[in-house]
Write a protein that holds these residues in place. Structure first.
Motif, PDB file in Angstrom:
ATOM      1  N   ILE A   9      42.545  53.530  42.024  1.00 54.77           N
ATOM      2  CA  ILE A   9      43.067  52.479  42.904  1.00 54.77           C
ATOM      3  C   ILE A   9      42.026  52.128  43.964  1.00 54.77           C
ATOM      4  N   ASP A  10      41.302  53.109  44.461  1.00 58.34           N
ATOM      5  CA  ASP A  10      40.301  52.867  45.507  1.00 58.34           C
ATOM      6  C   ASP A  10      39.073  52.119  45.009  1.00 58.34           C
ATOM      7  N   THR A  11      38.665  52.356  43.765  1.00 55.27           N
ATOM      8  CA  THR A  11      37.428  51.739  43.258  1.00 55.27           C
ATOM      9  C   THR A  11      37.673  50.516  42.386  1.00 55.27           C
ATOM     10  N   ALA A  12      38.914  50.235  42.055  1.00 53.08           N
ATOM     11  CA  ALA A  12      39.226  49.129  41.151  1.00 53.08           C
ATOM     12  C   ALA A  12      38.866  47.782  41.766  1.00 53.08           C
ATOM     13  N   PRO A  13      38.404  46.858  40.937  1.00 46.80           N
ATOM     14  CA  PRO A  13      38.199  45.496  41.426  1.00 46.80           C
ATOM     15  C   PRO A  13      39.536  44.928  41.917  1.00 46.80           C
ATOM     16  N   LYS A  17      43.856  46.078  41.294  1.00 44.42           N
ATOM     17  CA  LYS A  17      44.522  46.924  42.293  1.00 44.42           C
ATOM     18  C   LYS A  17      46.050  46.890  42.173  1.00 44.42           C
ATOM     19  N   GLN A  18      46.642  45.709  42.100  1.00 44.62           N
ATOM     20  CA  GLN A  18      48.099  45.625  41.986  1.00 44.62           C
ATOM     21  C   GLN A  18      48.598  46.231  40.660  1.00 44.62           C
ATOM     22  N   PRO A  19      47.968  45.917  39.520  1.00 46.44           N
ATOM     23  CA  PRO A  19      48.381  46.601  38.289  1.00 46.44           C
ATOM     24  C   PRO A  19      48.283  48.123  38.403  1.00 46.44           C
ATOM     25  N   PHE A  20      47.244  48.628  39.065  1.00 48.65           N
ATOM     26  CA  PHE A  20      47.094  50.074  39.224  1.00 48.65           C
ATOM     27  C   PHE A  20      48.235  50.658  40.048  1.00 48.65           C
ATOM     28  N   VAL A  21      48.620  49.976  41.097  1.00 46.99           N
ATOM     29  CA  VAL A  21      49.735  50.447  41.924  1.00 46.99           C
ATOM     30  C   VAL A  21      51.003  50.517  41.072  1.00 46.99           C
ATOM     31  N   LEU A  22      51.247  49.491  40.284  1.00 55.28           N
ATOM     32  CA  LEU A  22      52.443  49.465  39.424  1.00 55.28           C
ATOM     33  C   LEU A  22      52.384  50.544  38.349  1.00 55.28           C
ATOM     34  N   LEU A  23      51.211  50.756  37.772  1.00 56.16           N
ATOM     35  CA  LEU A  23      51.064  51.817  36.768  1.00 56.16           C
ATOM     36  C   LEU A  23      51.291  53.189  37.394  1.00 56.16           C
ATOM     37  N   GLN A  24      50.758  53.380  38.579  1.00 55.35           N
ATOM     38  CA  GLN A  24      50.954  54.645  39.292  1.00 55.35           C
ATOM     39  C   GLN A  24      52.444  54.888  39.523  1.00 55.35           C
ATOM     40  N   ALA A  34      43.705  52.187  31.286  1.00 58.95           N
ATOM     41  CA  ALA A  34      43.718  51.169  32.343  1.00 58.95           C
ATOM     42  C   ALA A  34      42.490  51.319  33.229  1.00 58.95           C
ATOM     43  N   ALA A  35      42.090  52.566  33.498  1.00 59.69           N
ATOM     44  CA  ALA A  35      40.899  52.813  34.307  1.00 59.69           C
ATOM     45  C   ALA A  35      39.663  52.206  33.653  1.00 59.69           C
ATOM     46  N   ALA A  36      39.613  52.217  32.330  1.00 62.00           N
ATOM     47  CA  ALA A  36      38.502  51.595  31.599  1.00 62.00           C
ATOM     48  C   ALA A  36      38.684  50.083  31.506  1.00 62.00           C
ATOM     49  N   MET A  37      39.906  49.618  31.242  1.00 62.86           N
ATOM     50  CA  MET A  37      40.175  48.174  31.138  1.00 62.86           C
ATOM     51  C   MET A  37      39.804  47.437  32.420  1.00 62.86           C
ATOM     52  N   ALA A  38      39.870  48.122  33.553  1.00 65.03           N
ATOM     53  CA  ALA A  38      39.589  47.482  34.840  1.00 65.03           C
ATOM     54  C   ALA A  38      38.157  46.966  34.935  1.00 65.03           C
ATOM     55  N   ALA A 168      35.763  52.941  24.426  1.00 66.82           N
ATOM     56  CA  ALA A 168      35.376  53.660  25.641  1.00 66.82           C
ATOM     57  C   ALA A 168      35.298  55.170  25.436  1.00 66.82           C
ATOM     58  N   ASP A 169      35.737  55.651  24.286  1.00 64.23           N
ATOM     59  CA  ASP A 169      35.700  57.082  23.965  1.00 64.23           C
ATOM     60  C   ASP A 169      36.340  57.907  25.087  1.00 64.23           C
ATOM     61  N   LEU A 170      37.599  57.562  25.354  1.00 63.67           N
ATOM     62  CA  LEU A 170      38.300  58.154  26.494  1.00 63.67           C
ATOM     63  C   LEU A 170      38.661  59.624  26.277  1.00 63.67           C
ATOM     64  N   PRO A 171      38.462  60.418  27.300  1.00 63.55           N
ATOM     65  CA  PRO A 171      38.944  61.799  27.248  1.00 63.55           C
ATOM     66  C   PRO A 171      40.448  61.803  27.494  1.00 63.55           C
ATOM     67  N   LEU A 172      41.115  62.826  26.999  1.00 64.42           N
ATOM     68  CA  LEU A 172      42.549  62.954  27.256  1.00 64.42           C
ATOM     69  C   LEU A 172      42.774  63.523  28.652  1.00 64.42           C
ATOM     70  N   GLU A 173      43.666  62.877  29.379  1.00 68.14           N
ATOM     71  CA  GLU A 173      44.074  63.415  30.663  1.00 68.14           C
ATOM     72  C   GLU A 173      44.796  64.744  30.426  1.00 68.14           C
TER      73      GLU A 173
END
Length: 185
Positions: A9-13, A17-24, A34-38, A168-173
């Motif tokens: 949320i802090d580094t997102a363009p 930011k608003q989509p990140f807040v809603l996802l959170q 979503a972190a990669a899609m941003a 993006a070859d995402l790692p699993l959270e």
């Protein structure tokens, strides 16, 4: 490992930011996809808008949505999305045996879930060229013709996440690791 910046949320363009807040708020975390899609305004905005309509205006129950999204993830061999939608499917009330069936590339025992999963897979594998039998089985399970179009929306939305996670070859959270999936199984 991913070469894309993983935004918070802090580094997102600004557009993210608003989509990140809603996802959170919705998930309790920002999914890695979503972190990669941003990193792409067109992708982030298209996905977020489309998913909002699919979830908010769609006719599928939360469990049915997860059957569709999990079936899509398995068909696209996207390990990150399979783990994520396994977590979500279980949370949305899809019985573990039904989730396991989809993860093993089998149809669920529940006739309605089976018809939805089969139609989802057919749309992807046949690139939209459904046969009458594909549609007839879906309708026989109690769905209507307009819901075929809704499945197309779900497949398109889920494909955005599947392809992003793969590219993006995402790692699993941490919370997804118990649901790790190997596409070669």
């Amino acid at each position: 490992m991913t070469t894309y910046p993983m935004h918070s949320i802090d580094t997102a363009p600004d557009y993210a930011k608003q989509p990140f807040v809603l996802l959170q708020e919705a998930f309790g975390f920002i999914p890695a996809v979503a972190a990669a899609m941003a990193n792409s305004a067109p992708l982030m905005n298209s996905f977020f808008s489309a998913f909002g309509h699919f979830r908010g205006e769609g006719t599928f129950t939360p469990a049915e949505r997860q059957v569709l999204l999990l079936s899509n993830a398995v068909t696209n061999d996207c390990a990150w999305a399979v783990a994520f939608h396994t977590l979500e499917a279980l949370a949305d009330g899809v019985p573990p045996a039904e989730v396991d069936a989809i993860r093993q590339r089998r149809l669920p025992a529940d006739p309605r879930f089976a018809a939805l999963s089969a139609l989802t897979r057919a749309l992807i594998v046949q690139r939209g060229h459904l046969g009458e039998a594909d549609t007839a089985a879906f309708l026989a399970a109690g769905f209507d013709r307009n819901q075929v179009l809704e499945v197309i929306a779900g497949v398109a939305i889920s494909t955005m996440t599947n392809y992003t996670a793969t590219v993006a070859d995402l790692p699993l959270e941490e919370r997804l690791r118990p649901h790790a999936w190997d596409p070669s199984r």
